[in-house]
Design a protein around this motif. Structure first.
Motif: not given
Length: 514
Positions: A49, A60, A64-65, A87, A231-232, A352-353, A384, A386, A390
């Motif tokens: 990152t 990222n 990415n995941y 995550v 998962r992120l 998410f995407q 994405r 994120n 987050d």
């Protein structure tokens, strides 16, 4: 456990990416004193990152995941959560929006198939029933997939996995589905062009060759079991690397950064250590394990007189094979994207995407073929954001978006990246505004295009534990060119231990289940 004398270890791991760290952790668990040498300032490799622009916006640039988080042995064995890995699992996972604002399609988490059914049913109740039915069956494949990913590849294992796939989907797909190209199989299963477009793009994102004979197996055995499971890592991909590094340290692994390996030292027939930049030589009593690329390891680090001529030719031919490169764009935003398709289903704005830029199956296949043939792609991507899950990845009240695009690999050798980097983001933003009108100049604070590092996106496949043995004794391979290939799962690092254990006389229980 063998103690390490100054400058001497049982095993030395070249590269501190997630595969190298995985190998190091399990080597140390097996009782071998282990040193990791990472060329960069931090461990992580492609699981990293960065903060390349305004303060507080994280990006990222490569991985990415986590798509194997639920089956990745290292998560449990190394207690990565205790070492800081947390995550998020977004409910809306894979979506496609359309430039004309028609309804989106969203595939949700594996535990929210009712929402997936409702999304697809806007177009076709039959397709909704078929997709959710296949995703339920894919749960059974997921269990078999763990064994396939986290074991060296061999014919018997592939036959078992093929049988598990055929059993799981029996009666739901054509009898010869696994032998079909993925695009043909998807077209035979679903009537809705919008759904076929999403599945083609998701399959390509996950590494399936859409047009190859037999890629139907990839769709059934890898793509469907992975949909809805991304998962992120909170804090960015670097939190995975930091958790793994911390776990390694807790086991007693020595990790050195800013230590670039220039040469793998041999006695003429076997690896005995490494020489790092600056001239220091470090000895390895039992093994040198490289998580670097195949050509970087065998052509750049091993003396030409040591590598057998046949092996050198094979590696040179592998390195010359056409490949692709995955570049990323970063956008610092005042507001998250709001898609025109969101008026039908707001979940697309929380997905998410989100796939944009190619709105029908023909466009996806044409772009895929053209990039494979060396043409530059039209602006199309998976977006994405994120920071929606987050908030620490962007300043308070702001957002950060990432977008990946596949390019032909020849750009690494042609010097063409400079031209692409100078123009691609502007062209991509023009396309994005057709899907999310608020992604305009007033919303975008700053953007950058990250040129990808050169790394393996193809596998140099060998059967059994030989997959991880180099043609030099006591030198082992665990980079992305070994099974199961790229992606953040640690499979190559985990599986390489099988070859090392065989050669060193270590029982599997010494490192796999403790």
């Amino acid at each position: 456990m063998t103690s390490a004398a100054a400058g001497e270890y049982d095993a030395i791991v070249v590269g501190g990416g997630h595969n190298g760290l995985t190998a190091a952790a399990y080597l140390q668990r097996a009782g071998l004193s282990t040193l990791v040498l990472e060329a960069g300032a931090e461990t992580g490799g492609l699981a990293t990152t960065v903060e390349p622009g305004p303060s507080g916006y994280l990006h990222n640039p490569h991985a990415n995941y986590l798509m194997y988080h639920d089956i990745m042995p290292a998560v449990r064995d190394l207690r990565l959560r205790a070492h800081g890995l947390e995550v998020a699992w977004p409910k809306a996972q894979h979506g496609i929006a359309f430039a004309d604002g028609r309804p989106p399609i969203v595939v949700h988490r594996a535990d929210a198939l009712d929402l997936t059914r409702a999304s697809v049913a806007r177009y076709s109740a039959a397709d909704a029933t078929r997709l959710t039915g296949l995703l339920r069956r894919a749960d059974r494949v997921r269990r078999a997939m763990k064994h396939q990913v986290y074991n060296p590849p061999d014919h018997a294992g592939f036959e078992r996995f093929t049988a598990a796939v055929e059993t799981a989907y029996r009666g739901s797909v054509p009898r010869r589905a696994a032998e079909m190209p993925a695009w043909e199989l998807i077209g035979s299963l679903f009537h809705t062009p919008e759904l076929r477009t999403l599945l083609l793009r998701a399959a390509h994102e996950l590494g399936a060759d859409l047009t190859a004979e037999g890629s139907g197996m990839s769709f059934l055995g890898a793509v469907l079991p992975t949909l809805g499971r991304m998962r992120l890592p909170l804090g960015g991909m670097r939190t995975l690397a930091r958790a793994m590094t911390d776990a390694c340290a807790g086991l007693g692994v020595t990790v050195r950064t800013r230590a670039r390996v220039k040469e793998i030292v041999t006695d003429g027939s076997a690896a005995t250590g490494v020489r790092i930049e600056g001239g220091e030589i470090l000895a390895a009593r039992r093994a040198v394990v490289s998580s670097a690329g195949l050509a970087a390891t065998l052509l750049d680090m091993v003396d030409a007189d040591v590598l057998p001529p046949t092996a050198r030719r094979e590696v040179e031919e592998f390195a010359a094979r056409p490949s692709t490169a995955l570049a990323s764009s970063m956008f610092c935003l005042r507001r998250r994207p709001e898609y025109s398709s969101g008026r039908w289903d707001p979940d697309i704005d929380q997905c998410f995407q989100v796939m944009v830029g190619l709105d029908d199956p023909g466009a996806v296949l044409q772009q895929t073929r053209e990039v494979d043939q060396g043409a530059l792609p039209l602006p199309a991507t998976a977006v994405r954001v994120n920071s929606m899950w987050d908030p620490a990845q962007a300043p308070a009240g702001k957002h950060v978006a990432g977008a990946d695009t596949v390019f032909p690999g020849f750009l690494h050798d042609s010097g063409g990246w400079a031209d692409v980097a100078g123009s691609y983001n502007e062209a991509l933003l023009d396309v994005l505004q057709r899907y999310a009108p608020n992604l305009n100049g007033g919303n975008v604070i700053w953007s950058t295009f990250v040129v990808p590092e050169r790394h393996d996106r193809k596998i140099f496949l060998r059967s059994g534990t030989d997959q991880y043995r180099a043609p030099v004794r006591r030198l082992y391979l665990c980079g992305a060119s070994t099974h199961p290939g790229g992606g953040v799962h640690g499979g190559p690092g985990y599986n390489a231990l099988a070859a090392i254990a065989e050669d060193a006389g270590l029982p599997a229980a010494a490192y796999r289940h403790r």
